[in-house]
Design an enzyme around this catalytic site. Structure first.
Site, mmCIF file in Angstrom:
data_model
loop_
_atom_site.group_PDB
_atom_site.id
_atom_site.type_symbol
_atom_site.label_atom_id
_atom_site.label_comp_id
_atom_site.label_asym_id
_atom_site.label_seq_id
_atom_site.Cartn_x
_atom_site.Cartn_y
_atom_site.Cartn_z
ATOM 1 N N ASP C 84 0.867 -1.180 0.000
ATOM 2 C CA ASP C 84 0.000 0.000 0.000
ATOM 3 C C ASP C 84 0.897 1.221 0.000
ATOM 4 O OD1 ASP C 84 -1.927 1.941 0.282
ATOM 5 O OD2 ASP C 84 -2.447 1.421 2.337
ATOM 6 N N TRP C 109 5.404 -4.260 7.733
ATOM 7 C CA TRP C 109 4.360 -5.259 7.620
ATOM 8 C C TRP C 109 4.802 -6.270 6.577
ATOM 9 C CZ3 TRP C 109 4.144 -1.064 4.473
ATOM 10 C CH2 TRP C 109 3.559 -1.174 3.207
ATOM 11 N N ASP C 128 8.821 0.426 4.537
ATOM 12 C CA ASP C 128 8.635 1.811 4.122
ATOM 13 C C ASP C 128 9.980 2.524 4.097
ATOM 14 O OD1 ASP C 128 5.931 1.503 3.929
ATOM 15 O OD2 ASP C 128 5.441 2.520 5.803
ATOM 16 N N ASN C 156 -1.507 -2.703 6.146
ATOM 17 C CA ASN C 156 -0.658 -1.881 5.277
ATOM 18 C C ASN C 156 -0.986 -0.393 5.330
ATOM 19 O OD1 ASN C 156 -2.907 -1.567 3.628
ATOM 20 N ND2 ASN C 156 -2.208 -2.983 2.042
ATOM 21 N N ASP C 157 -1.842 0.019 6.241
ATOM 22 C CA ASP C 157 -2.166 1.444 6.360
ATOM 23 C C ASP C 157 -1.244 2.188 7.321
ATOM 24 O OD1 ASP C 157 -4.393 1.318 4.672
ATOM 25 O OD2 ASP C 157 -5.721 0.725 6.307
#
Lengths: 181, 396, 181, 396
Positions: C84, C109, C128, C156-157
């Site tokens: 995401d 994640w 990230d 994934n947020d």
């Protein structure tokens, strides 16, 4: 097209300000601009033309020709001839009212707009309301007589939030200051 | 001429001080009267105030890169104002209607510098910042309303934290100070639990209940009732204050209700699809069905006991897909009583707590639509309304 | 579908970490999660199912059925089954490389994605890259086995920037950690 | 199964430490080899570096609410990286290619708190923050490149300020410290003036020149040469380093060139429309013509001496209207040599300093297009490329 006496007005405004302290630092900064003002030579063409305002339909800008006086939440509302940004009228404020929690900037850029109902020109102060996130409603960018940063009072891109607690741009009002003749 | 008058205007402009500071402005004689709703008299600048939170208002977060939470009046579709709210912030509304609380994280230099976590308190009528309550941490995630909830009396604020340890920060909103951190491993999605504290959903399929969070903060887990990784429950639960009941929907569309209390009792689930006359949806691939989904998939009107769920056609694991229809579920009757088609797919839904409710939905392009809660008829369409989560003031 | 020995891996990872001080505070925070882990009862169905991975076409998700192995700047690239955000491959970085000036988060994640070339499942860490403004290129939001915040490692947020100098989200990588069987 | 392995994965995930910190990761045996450009071996995370500024690169500001300045390689259309840049910031590129300088204003609490004005210095190859140079103030305005310019040798930075007094802040980039504020009432748009200091355009129609800005900072004004309010000159001037000449375009399309020096000499203007075979455009209403306009209306390629101007059909005072055509003006020949039609209106234009230049244009929707500088052929289209001003590294 405009012939009010700016010098006399300035003097009045300054006298009113003299006794106030809360805006002192702002005034002292403005002082710089005021002192500097007389240095600039005025283009010879100016005074002659200023004496002959022409409000005939042929002299009106494209904006002025299609301006209306009914709805101040539309970009075509007559006072918005040089506004840039979100209309406070669409953001919980009004034509001269900042939305809750925001604060009007005491200084602003100006426009000279023609009211189509009476054909007269008025001086409009586009005071930014400051201190809230950008209101993304009714975004307008009208540019009658809008110039560049070297003439800042006629530039509508600047964040005109001075002397306010926060300089965050929220929306713009169009305050009628007076007749421009 | 323009160069002349323009320059001189500049001096005026730089001095056109606003409001009460300046009455000298009346020195301009107004021009002859003419028709204009606003008049042609010289004006002074002022600032609006607004009413305390109203049952017909919607609160819409700007979105990822758009600060602020806009307040819209559902009936008129007009903006009332904006509550300042920064990226990844969460809002909670004081049940007494006096304050808006923004739980937020701000770095001293934008993307760098000192991290500052706080609850910013805004007066609900002036929308001015009243104070900031520093807190030790909070989760950084968008699109959630369950990371900042208040106790029913508005006294306590519960703020979810992930650092990456999972915990809840308790804030005394009356005294405006941080109280303590309650570690809550494996759980998230804070659920009101009046008179007890709060509850949360856990990755072991249980509901955890934290009793007296500001005090001893005892944590108990009920029995496992859902498959947290197989068929997760959307955090975006509904809560019925009068019935003290929380309502949950899972990815496949199983609907659970939980009577809150010291030991919440969860009902056996039923299928949303069955409630609409379809076969229940399943978790295995290649089975296309109507599934609930999107960023904020469900909203609840307590007056009618109706749950409004965003539904789309797809396969399992499409739980973030935007909704093409709103299914209106009578929770008690276990029956989908209406299906409202949407003109375009939407990512969030909220509904007012009025007897004749209004629906607010928005899409990726920040377009907001206000719909009639019964018919789905579009009443207002608002451009750049905000693309984030939507809230309403809780009903009485 | 996945049967590597997580406990053994954890132990290895912890031992490797024990001697390091720079990430101590991070580790101590992780410690909380680790200690808490055994408390959770495991659903009885889990172990049984875990023993029988099913990679038949019928068992593949919609994403897996259309995944490709050629172009890691497309959302359909096989490793992106639960990504995401912006693909770092489109932002000046690469599949496991953060763009200049950003920093990979040490925690992330994860997803379990099937490589269509060999039909095998792999564990992918979606790390990230942090500390630069959001890269708005190649935005994807794939959700195979993506869950809610109560199972954060599968969500994934969350802004997965921990232990980095800045927590600003820039883009996401899809680092192959190992086979998931 | 998913609830089981999912949870256990969590523990692994929370420990999947990146890069050199963790070789234990190799404990996972990779699965059997298979075709994949990236391989199927366990990988470690790393961070890229990029080249020093290249002649074929474009730098595109995100826009009003979008932080960052993206670097695109004009040939491939691919992003190289992002220079961190906050709202209303300005960027200047070190002529030696070692640094990117961002002049920016950041409040300690986002929209409130302490104001911090600074030049943030980024290493051009790692894009990492090297240091911050505090400055007393700067103008808050978007869409301008003339508010932060460097001396030709890269030693001095000149930062425009408006508080609302007009001034220029001088920064010593070698010593990385603020030097002094030069008051410059009535003027803006900073123009390089190598060996002298800098110049600026003024509301009285003159050009001001500041000699030795870091020292005595003497200000001289040349004769008035343009009508600052009647027919303003766009601040977005062009500069030819080899000829030490600045090129200006006015709202009506008058083109001026100024040989820079202690007393810059401005040429008599010529009409852009006449250079294309039309009658000159005028300032009075009801006269529809091709006018220059948009947010960044002109770009210049020194190798060919060509000025690329965004033009639209309209009336006077439409100077912010987006361009429908690019007019390519041979400045020395005073002739429009090409007109390049655009598929959609664009708001900014920039051109590389290569012998075969590339053009970058973008629109309101952040769509970026890279065009062939000769034919206007679209070579690349980049979604969400950024909607702000575009820069290139200055040619040699």
């Amino acid at each position: 097209m405009k012939k009010f006496d700016a010098d006399a007005v300035c003097e009045k405004l300054l006298r009113k300000q003299a006794g106030r302290t809360s805006r002192r630092s702002l005034i002292s900064r403005l002082g710089i601009a005021l002192v500097a003002a007389p240095v600039f030579p005025l283009l010879p063409v100016s005074r002659a033309e200023a004496a002959k305002p022409d409000r005939s339909p042929e002299a009106k800008t494209a904006f002025a020709r299609s301006a209306q006086t009914e709805d101040d939440t539309e970009c075509t509302y007559w006072r918005y001839c040089a506004i840039d940004g979100a209309l406070c009228s669409c953001c919980g404020g009004g034509i001269h009212t900042c939305p809750a929690g925001s604060e009007p900037s005491p200084v602003s850029w100006v426009g000279t707009c023609i009211n189509p109902d009476n054909g007269k020109a008025y001086l409009i102060a586009y005071r930014d309301c400051c201190g809230k996130p950008m209101c993304n409603q009714c975004l307008c960018d009208n540019t009658d007589r809008e110039t560049q940063l070297y003439t800042p009072q006629l530039n509508n891109d600047i964040i005109w939030c001075f002397g306010t607690q926060s300089m965050q741009y929220h929306c713009s009002t169009a305050v009628l200051v007076g007749g421009a003749e | 001429m323009k160069s002349y008058s323009g320059f001189r205007f500049g001096v005026v402009a730089a001095l056109a001080l606003s409001g009460p500071a300046l009455y000298g402005i009346a020195a301009f004689a107004p021009a002859a009267n003419a028709k204009d709703p606003n008049g042609l008299e010289p004006e002074e600048s002022d600032t609006a105030t607004i009413e305390a939170p109203q049952a017909g208002w919607f609160y819409v977060r700007g979105g990822w890169e758009v600060d602020g939470t806009a307040i819209y009046d559902g009936k008129s579709g007009k903006m009332k104002g904006i509550v300042a709210s920064s990226q990844l912030s969460d809002m909670a509304i004081d049940p007494a209607g006096k304050y808006y609380y923004i739980s937020e994280t701000i770095w001293s230099k934008g993307n760098r510098g000192t991290r500052q976590d706080m609850v910013s308190v805004y007066d609900s009528q002036t929308l001015k910042l009243v104070t900031e309550i520093p807190i030790p941490s909070r989760i950084l995630v968008d699109e959630r309303k369950q990371n900042f909830v208040l106790s029913a009396d508005g006294r306590w604020g519960f703020i979810y934290s992930f650092s990456p340890a999972q915990a809840v920060n308790v804030v005394d909103l009356a005294k405006r100070k941080f109280v303590k951190t309650v570690e809550l491993p494996g759980c998230a999605a804070l659920i009101p639990n009046p008179g007890v504290g709060f509850s949360a959903l856990c990755s072991d399929g249980t509901m955890a209940t934290v009793t007296d969070p500001a005090g001893k903060a005892a944590i108990t887990h009920g029995p496992a009732f859902f498959a947290a990784s197989d068929d997760p429950i959307f955090e975006n639960f509904a809560y019925d204050k009068a019935k003290n009941t929380a309502i949950f929907v899972s990815y496949t569309g199983l609907v659970y209700t939980a009577k809150m209390g010291a030991s919440p009792e969860v009902s056996a689930p039923f299928s949303l699809q069955e409630a609409a006359g379809y076969a229940p949806a399943v978790t295995k691939p290649l089975s296309v069905a109507w599934y609930p989904g999107s960023r904020q998939p469900a909203a609840y009107n307590a007056a009618s006991g109706e749950l409004f769920v965003l539904m789309h056609m797809g396969e399992y694991w499409s739980h973030k897909a935007f909704g093409d229809e709103i299914w209106v579920l009578d929770v008690a009757a276990r029956k989908v009583v209406r299906r409202l088609a949407l003109k375009e797919p939407v990512g969030h839904i909220e509904v007012t707590q009025q007897a004749e409710p209004l629906i607010f939905v928005n899409d990726e392009k920040s377009e907001g639509m206000i719909l009639d809660g019964r018919t789905g008829e579009e009443l207002h369409r608002i451009e750049t309304a905000g693309s984030g989560v939507i809230s309403v003031a809780s009903g009485s």
